[in-house]
Write a protein that holds these residues in place. Sequence first.
Motif, PDB file in Angstrom:
ATOM      1  N   ASP A   1      -6.520  -0.449  -3.494  1.00 43.69           N
ATOM      2  CA  ASP A   1      -7.641  -1.143  -3.237  1.00 43.69           C
ATOM      3  C   ASP A   1      -8.858  -0.352  -3.975  1.00 43.69           C
ATOM      4  O   ASP A   1      -9.908  -1.033  -4.016  1.00 43.69           O
ATOM      5  CB  ASP A   1      -8.231  -1.365  -1.883  1.00 43.69           C
ATOM      6  CG  ASP A   1      -7.353  -2.534  -1.267  1.00 43.69           C
ATOM      7  OD1 ASP A   1      -6.613  -3.067  -2.087  1.00 43.69           O
ATOM      8  OD2 ASP A   1      -7.060  -2.302  -0.154  1.00 43.69           O
TER       9      ASP A   1
ATOM     10  N   ARG B   1     -11.277  -4.738 -11.327  1.00 39.41           N
ATOM     11  CA  ARG B   1     -10.660  -5.971 -11.123  1.00 39.41           C
ATOM     12  C   ARG B   1     -11.769  -6.859 -11.077  1.00 39.41           C
ATOM     13  O   ARG B   1     -11.486  -8.155 -11.783  1.00 39.41           O
ATOM     14  CB  ARG B   1      -9.688  -6.000  -9.868  1.00 39.41           C
ATOM     15  CG  ARG B   1      -8.545  -5.211 -10.050  1.00 39.41           C
ATOM     16  CD  ARG B   1      -7.774  -5.325 -11.351  1.00 39.41           C
ATOM     17  NE  ARG B   1      -6.558  -4.334 -11.218  1.00 39.41           N
ATOM     18  CZ  ARG B   1      -6.138  -3.993 -12.673  1.00 39.41           C
ATOM     19  NH1 ARG B   1      -6.503  -4.313 -13.715  1.00 39.41           N
ATOM     20  NH2 ARG B   1      -4.950  -2.946 -12.623  1.00 39.41           N
TER      21      ARG B   1
ATOM     22  N   SER C   1      -0.984  -1.895  -6.529  1.00 38.92           N
ATOM     23  CA  SER C   1      -1.955  -2.721  -7.109  1.00 38.92           C
ATOM     24  C   SER C   1      -3.069  -3.053  -5.813  1.00 38.92           C
ATOM     25  O   SER C   1      -2.756  -2.635  -4.640  1.00 38.92           O
ATOM     26  CB  SER C   1      -1.608  -4.189  -7.479  1.00 38.92           C
ATOM     27  OG  SER C   1      -2.443  -5.036  -8.051  1.00 38.92           O
ATOM     28  N   LEU C   2      -4.107  -3.953  -5.755  1.00 37.15           N
ATOM     29  CA  LEU C   2      -4.876  -4.576  -4.561  1.00 37.15           C
ATOM     30  C   LEU C   2      -4.086  -5.140  -3.543  1.00 37.15           C
ATOM     31  O   LEU C   2      -3.078  -5.889  -3.799  1.00 37.15           O
ATOM     32  CB  LEU C   2      -5.720  -5.481  -5.239  1.00 37.15           C
ATOM     33  CG  LEU C   2      -6.837  -5.052  -6.183  1.00 37.15           C
ATOM     34  CD1 LEU C   2      -7.906  -6.528  -6.568  1.00 37.15           C
ATOM     35  CD2 LEU C   2      -7.635  -3.786  -5.935  1.00 37.15           C
TER      36      LEU C   2
ATOM     37  N   LYS D   1      -7.443  -8.478  -2.853  1.00 39.58           N
ATOM     38  CA  LYS D   1      -7.427  -9.404  -4.062  1.00 39.58           C
ATOM     39  C   LYS D   1      -7.946 -10.665  -4.026  1.00 39.58           C
ATOM     40  O   LYS D   1      -8.691 -11.136  -4.953  1.00 39.58           O
ATOM     41  CB  LYS D   1      -5.967  -9.218  -4.401  1.00 39.58           C
ATOM     42  CG  LYS D   1      -5.452  -9.815  -5.735  1.00 39.58           C
ATOM     43  CD  LYS D   1      -3.850 -10.199  -5.971  1.00 39.58           C
ATOM     44  CE  LYS D   1      -3.613 -10.595  -7.226  1.00 39.58           C
ATOM     45  NZ  LYS D   1      -2.258 -10.737  -7.570  1.00 39.58           N
TER      46      LYS D   1
ATOM     47  N   LEU E   1      -4.401  -6.701 -14.789  1.00 40.13           N
ATOM     48  CA  LEU E   1      -3.864  -6.869 -13.587  1.00 40.13           C
ATOM     49  C   LEU E   1      -2.431  -7.467 -13.642  1.00 40.13           C
ATOM     50  O   LEU E   1      -1.481  -6.922 -12.969  1.00 40.13           O
ATOM     51  CB  LEU E   1      -4.760  -7.886 -12.591  1.00 40.13           C
ATOM     52  CG  LEU E   1      -4.204  -8.076 -11.215  1.00 40.13           C
ATOM     53  CD1 LEU E   1      -4.063  -6.886 -10.366  1.00 40.13           C
ATOM     54  CD2 LEU E   1      -5.109  -9.029 -10.458  1.00 40.13           C
TER      55      LEU E   1
END
Length: 211
Positions: free
Chosen positions: A22, A28, A137-138, A143, A182
């Motif tokens: 995060d 992002r 990833s997130l 996200k 992403l």
Amino acid sequence: MMGGDERYGALVLGIGNVLWADEGFGVRCIEHLLAHWQLPDAVLAMDGGTQGLYLLPYVQQADRLLVFDAVDFGDRPGTLRVAVGDEVPRFLGAHKMSLHQAGFQEVLFAAEMTNAFPRAVVLVGVQPAELEDYGGSLTPAVKAQVPVAVESGLAWLRRWGFHPTPRTLPDAPLPFDPALALVPYEAGRPSPDAACRFGDERFLGFAMRRG
């Protein structure tokens, strides 16, 4: 990219590190913004990463500053919050989660000390759920807030007199290596069982051999 003595109406910064779950939220948001919106010439959007004081000249040249970041507000994970003006450095400094936040606090302080502080500063932040997943990833909760955060940022840009237009061309310029976008980033991730999730295993192996 602008530089030198040239000024711009608004600087939009995404700060953080995409390699630590995060922590990549701000970057992002910039990716999503540029993928869907064409910005006016007077607006510069940047992946600020973890560059700290290297961002100072850009902040000094901006009339207005919009920042996206993952911030420990003490809220439930995924909660979005907007801070304005003097609240921004206060929130960035209340619960530091990484060195980049301390570095960006220094940027804001230095801009103020040199009488080059933006006329308006807004932080669109999200409460992170996970920061220790190296290569991750997130998280889903964070996200899901990326497009919401971008819409909030767009509302501030419009309030300031800038009017981004929906992007019609399929190829949007990215402020970083396309391999870190992403979709390819998530597609190239090894499974949690196969991946090193607490650091760069190449460095860790070197450190263990030396020890």
